[in-house]
Design a protein around this motif. Structure first.
Motif, mmCIF file in Angstrom:
data_model
loop_
_atom_site.group_PDB
_atom_site.id
_atom_site.type_symbol
_atom_site.label_atom_id
_atom_site.label_comp_id
_atom_site.label_asym_id
_atom_site.label_seq_id
_atom_site.Cartn_x
_atom_site.Cartn_y
_atom_site.Cartn_z
ATOM 1 N N THR A 85 2.054 8.147 4.947
ATOM 2 C CA THR A 85 3.323 7.672 4.383
ATOM 3 C C THR A 85 3.074 6.820 3.146
ATOM 4 O O THR A 85 3.760 6.958 2.119
ATOM 5 N N PHE A 86 2.083 5.936 3.217
ATOM 6 C CA PHE A 86 1.742 5.093 2.073
ATOM 7 C C PHE A 86 1.314 5.958 0.888
ATOM 8 O O PHE A 86 1.702 5.701 -0.257
ATOM 9 N N GLN A 87 0.513 6.982 1.149
ATOM 10 C CA GLN A 87 0.055 7.858 0.074
ATOM 11 C C GLN A 87 1.225 8.602 -0.558
ATOM 12 O O GLN A 87 1.287 8.750 -1.788
ATOM 13 N N GLN A 88 2.163 9.053 0.253
ATOM 14 C CA GLN A 88 3.328 9.740 -0.290
ATOM 15 C C GLN A 88 4.164 8.802 -1.151
ATOM 16 O O GLN A 88 4.646 9.193 -2.221
ATOM 17 N N GLU A 89 4.321 7.568 -0.687
ATOM 18 C CA GLU A 89 5.120 6.598 -1.431
ATOM 19 C C GLU A 89 4.514 6.286 -2.800
ATOM 20 O O GLU A 89 5.235 5.919 -3.728
ATOM 21 N N HIS A 90 3.190 6.422 -2.896
ATOM 22 C CA HIS A 90 2.514 6.060 -4.146
ATOM 23 C C HIS A 90 1.935 7.280 -4.853
ATOM 24 O O HIS A 90 1.040 7.157 -5.701
ATOM 25 N N ALA A 105 1.044 -5.313 5.279
ATOM 26 C CA ALA A 105 1.556 -6.089 4.137
ATOM 27 C C ALA A 105 2.468 -5.254 3.256
ATOM 28 O O ALA A 105 3.345 -5.786 2.567
ATOM 29 N N HIS A 106 2.256 -3.928 3.279
ATOM 30 C CA HIS A 106 3.098 -3.025 2.484
ATOM 31 C C HIS A 106 4.293 -2.511 3.282
ATOM 32 O O HIS A 106 4.947 -1.557 2.873
ATOM 33 N N GLY A 107 4.562 -3.128 4.439
ATOM 34 C CA GLY A 107 5.778 -2.819 5.177
ATOM 35 C C GLY A 107 5.646 -1.822 6.300
ATOM 36 O O GLY A 107 6.657 -1.404 6.876
ATOM 37 N N HIS A 108 4.435 -1.429 6.668
ATOM 38 C CA HIS A 108 4.254 -0.463 7.754
ATOM 39 C C HIS A 108 4.054 -1.197 9.078
ATOM 40 O O HIS A 108 3.382 -2.237 9.137
ATOM 41 N N THR A 109 4.618 -0.644 10.124
ATOM 42 C CA THR A 109 4.545 -1.268 11.445
ATOM 43 C C THR A 109 3.295 -0.767 12.168
ATOM 44 O O THR A 109 3.213 0.398 12.552
ATOM 45 N N LEU A 110 2.336 -1.655 12.324
ATOM 46 C CA LEU A 110 1.057 -1.317 12.964
ATOM 47 C C LEU A 110 0.536 -2.523 13.721
ATOM 48 O O LEU A 110 1.001 -3.647 13.529
ATOM 49 N N THR A 111 -0.490 -2.269 14.558
ATOM 50 C CA THR A 111 -1.256 -3.341 15.177
ATOM 51 C C THR A 111 -2.653 -3.306 14.575
ATOM 52 O O THR A 111 -3.314 -2.263 14.581
ATOM 53 N N ALA A 112 -3.087 -4.444 14.019
ATOM 54 C CA ALA A 112 -4.410 -4.501 13.390
ATOM 55 C C ALA A 112 -5.477 -4.660 14.471
ATOM 56 O O ALA A 112 -6.012 -5.737 14.703
ATOM 57 N N ASP A 113 -5.797 -3.527 15.147
ATOM 58 C CA ASP A 113 -6.747 -3.572 16.267
ATOM 59 C C ASP A 113 -8.102 -2.981 15.928
ATOM 60 O O ASP A 113 -8.987 -2.913 16.778
ATOM 61 N N GLY A 114 -8.265 -2.520 14.680
ATOM 62 C CA GLY A 114 -9.554 -1.973 14.274
ATOM 63 C C GLY A 114 -9.808 -0.552 14.733
ATOM 64 O O GLY A 114 -10.928 -0.053 14.600
ATOM 65 N N ILE A 115 -8.787 0.113 15.258
ATOM 66 C CA ILE A 115 -8.941 1.486 15.735
ATOM 67 C C ILE A 115 -8.059 2.394 14.875
ATOM 68 O O ILE A 115 -6.838 2.231 14.829
ATOM 69 N N ASN A 163 -7.739 1.301 -3.533
ATOM 70 C CA ASN A 163 -7.368 0.594 -4.767
ATOM 71 C C ASN A 163 -5.862 0.332 -4.821
ATOM 72 O O ASN A 163 -5.407 -0.725 -5.264
ATOM 73 N N THR A 164 -5.071 1.297 -4.362
ATOM 74 C CA THR A 164 -3.621 1.113 -4.364
ATOM 75 C C THR A 164 -3.199 0.085 -3.320
ATOM 76 O O THR A 164 -2.302 -0.726 -3.549
ATOM 77 N N LEU A 165 -3.892 0.110 -2.158
ATOM 78 C CA LEU A 165 -3.581 -0.871 -1.119
ATOM 79 C C LEU A 165 -3.881 -2.293 -1.565
ATOM 80 O O LEU A 165 -3.216 -3.243 -1.148
ATOM 81 N N LEU A 166 -4.883 -2.455 -2.404
ATOM 82 C CA LEU A 166 -5.278 -3.796 -2.854
ATOM 83 C C LEU A 166 -4.286 -4.376 -3.853
ATOM 84 O O LEU A 166 -4.336 -5.565 -4.145
#
Length: 299
Positions: free
Chosen positions: A98-103, A77-87, A117-120
């Motif tokens: 990358t998300f942590q660096q951006e924030h 949802a924050h723009g990262h390319t992933l597969t939500a496979d639970g792994i 908390n930031t992801l939410l």
């Protein structure tokens, strides 16, 4: 047993019965009703952890399960390319870093409380880019009017610039219709065409043909002793035939249908370009769709 003995026995039996009933009642005290619905709900509901540790545990490379799937969905949802496979693998770890660096979080690749908390927080929607603003600018050369410059600007920066002339015989008189160079000021672009004169009858051919940008009329700013004149028939043009091609020179005479050299930068008060240059300007403006608010600034 006499009467006195029977009375004594009855009293003892009654006392024992009351004592037993009282003890039994004390072991079966019913719950006290509470008028507060929230208190009642807490009494009725089973206890559960009140922290987020169970729903959003600390996750790292190697973690698996629904919490990892939720983490991956949040990252997507924050723009990262992933597969939500639970792994939680290397790609998820990289996305977390990358998300942590951006924030401005500690970029350790571990999804702890601060990262959760930031992801939410809902991702911000980027503002739509503002459309570019295009304009034309004619800069007069007071020392050599036939060596002036016409530039196409994008957001105030020069995209392309061409040599251009205006006026006849070094005339800098803005109020001299048909000979003075173009009056200073801002002009609205009234239209453009690539085949001006194509529909004209042979005996009624316009002087300006082919690739033409038409300018709105402009009143000159007279100097002392002059009268204001409304300049009309103003164009950005060249010397060519109506179809944009070059005509033939007859007996080496100057022709309005053929560009013969630098002397052709002279004009009847318009702005004049070489044929290749005005065609290049048209290509530039074709690419951006000829902005409706296109203007010319003369200074």
């Amino acid at each position: 047993m006499n009467r006195t003995s029977r009375s004594l026995w009855a009293a003892v039996t009654t006392a024992l019965t009351v004592t037993s009933l009282t003890a039994l009642a004390m072991t079966q005290v019913p719950a006290v009703a509470n008028d507060d619905p929230a208190v009642g709900a807490r009494q009725a509901a089973p206890l559960r952890p009140t922290t987020n540790d169970v729903e959003r545990p600390t996750l790292r490379n190697g973690s698996r399960g629904p919490a990892v799937t939720e983490l991956q969905r949040r990252l997507i949802a924050h723009g990262h390319t992933l597969t939500a496979d639970g792994i939680f693998g290397p790609r998820t770890e990289t996305a977390v870093k990358t998300f942590q660096q951006e924030h401005r979080l500690q970029a350790d690749g571990i999804a702890g409380p601060r990262t959760w908390n930031t992801l939410l927080t809902p991702p911000s929607t980027p503002n739509a880019p503002r459309p570019a603003t295009y304009s034309l600018k004619f800069t007069k050369n007071w020392n050599d009017p036939q060596n002036s410059r016409l530039a196409l600007l994008r957001d105030g920066k020069v995209v392309v610039s061409y040599r251009a002339g205006s006026g006849k015989d070094f005339s800098r008189n803005e109020c001299a219709s048909g000979s003075g160079w173009l009056p200073s000021g801002s002009y609205r672009i009234a239209g453009h065409m690539t085949n001006r004169g194509a529909d004209a009858l042979p005996w009624n051919q316009p002087a300006v043909q082919g690739y033409v940008i038409e300018l709105a009329d402009k009143a000159c700013k007279p100097v002392a002793g002059q009268k204001a004149v409304n300049r009309t028939d103003l164009f950005i043009h060249s010397e060519m035939k109506a179809d944009g091609t070059q005509g033939f020179s007859i007996f080496e005479q100057d022709s309005l249908r053929r560009w013969e050299g630098d002397a052709d930068y002279r004009s009847s008060g318009c702005i004049k370009l070489r044929p290749d240059d005005i065609k290049g300007l048209f290509r530039q403006l074709d690419r951006v769709g000829w902005p409706k608010n296109l203007t010319l600034q003369v200074s």
